[in-house]
Design an enzyme around this catalytic site. Sequence first.
Site, PDB file in Angstrom:
ATOM      1  N   LYS A  69       8.239  34.777  34.063  1.00  0.00           N
ATOM      2  CA  LYS A  69       8.523  36.124  34.564  1.00  0.00           C
ATOM      3  C   LYS A  69       7.414  37.048  34.143  1.00  0.00           C
ATOM      4  CE  LYS A  69      11.407  39.155  36.408  1.00  0.00           C
ATOM      5  NZ  LYS A  69      10.266  39.621  37.243  1.00  0.00           N
ATOM      6  N   LYS A 105       2.176  36.100  34.438  1.00  0.00           N
ATOM      7  CA  LYS A 105       1.524  37.338  34.872  1.00  0.00           C
ATOM      8  C   LYS A 105       0.561  37.013  35.991  1.00  0.00           C
ATOM      9  CE  LYS A 105       1.489  41.664  33.329  1.00  0.00           C
ATOM     10  NZ  LYS A 105       2.618  42.230  32.551  1.00  0.00           N
ATOM     11  N   ASN A 219       3.882  55.048  36.230  1.00  0.00           N
ATOM     12  CA  ASN A 219       5.341  54.892  36.214  1.00  0.00           C
ATOM     13  C   ASN A 219       5.913  55.129  34.814  1.00  0.00           C
ATOM     14  OD1 ASN A 219       7.689  52.990  35.521  1.00  0.00           O
ATOM     15  ND2 ASN A 219       7.902  53.183  37.721  1.00  0.00           N
TER      16      ASN A 219
END
Length: 420
Positions: A69, A105, A219
């Site tokens: 992930k 990644k 973000n």
Amino acid sequence: MHAVSMLDQALTRLDEAARHLNLDADVLEKLKYPRETTKVRLMIRMDDGSRKSFMAWRCRYDDTRGPTKGGIRFHPDSTIEEVETLAFWMTFKCAVMNLPYGGGKGAVQVDPHTLSKAEMERLSRAYVQAFSKIIGPDRDIPAPDVYTNSMIMGWMADEYASIVGEATPAVITGKPIALGGSLGREDATARGGFYLVQRLAKELGLEAGARVVIQGFGNAGQHIARLLASDGYKIVAVSDSKGAIHSPTGLDIEKLLAAKKQGSVTSLAGSDGISTLSADDLISVDCDLLVPAALEDMIHKDNAAGVKASVVLELANGPVTPEADEILASRNIVVLPDILANAGGVTVSYFEWVQNRQGYYWPVEDVHARLKSMMEREGDAIWALAQEKGISLRSAAYVHALSRLAGAIEAHGTQQFFTT
Ligand code: GLU
């Protein structure tokens, strides 16, 4: 350039953590190297009719605890080494939070500001075409990272669905809500860090009105500014890729967000007592809480001595170098380490993946409540471990994660098991 390779530098944290645990040699052998890194040159048609190519990578560092992930970043300075290092950090981050994932990644070496919107869509789809055999809801699950966002995740999910011939929303997280995204994913990275700061505020000596400096206004930076400001903190300086601004009396959060929407926070300089600063001077602005929310290696041996904050909240990945870490520790500055502090993002990604697989969607209150309790649970455990062993929170976070990874690796049998 790094004198010692970036991954080797990151691996020193693994060696250090291993010294606190009694591990089978298998564990370090397994975690010392990235398991699989794929490199592809993506070719896309540009709007002017020409063809252009971009280097792209996807690393699956370790999958002992589950499918890998981690995000995909679009950045002109990305390299294979950076991708592998970030995938190593994801492995530990997922273990810190006890998510059933390994670490991965990806990156494309591109300056996204030079692409049109249509070129961005073609590049995003080209990435999935190239890596469609690598990724998958039970294999490797990407998400947003630096300069990628929910719309890009939506294009990628759509491309994957057309390749495999069926809707597969769980292949990627951070999607738009309308396409199977989770409520609460957008601000989850900042919110996780915010819950951690709230939980530990007393121990950290952070009081109402504490002054905050935020490096990077993407973000994570924008959302942490909003969350901290609404909790009574005072944002005194902020930077983005165009520069930095400072106001000792505090910056107005709505004006900051509006200025960023128009291009850059630096447009606020010159009014309301707001001055400009160099990027490096930002690090040494007088404040209580410093929040690096941009890229790696921003606090290094040459500027760490200037940090005035008493607490550093690492919303970026790897913003403090190991040398700077020692300088900060010697000055009693507490660092809330990236693999815990910014783990809110991947935690809500996990919630999104669970919701996609169940086809049952949670209200935002449930997302927030579960994120809060997980951040507090792991934050408390790491705090207690640091106290008990007299080590930094970073070391404690690595020990905490490594003991979970070791448990999974050793469950396949250790050297002792096979020889006795
Ligand atoms: N890119 C984010 C990180 O570095 C989120 C990863 C994810 O949600 O999978 O943690």
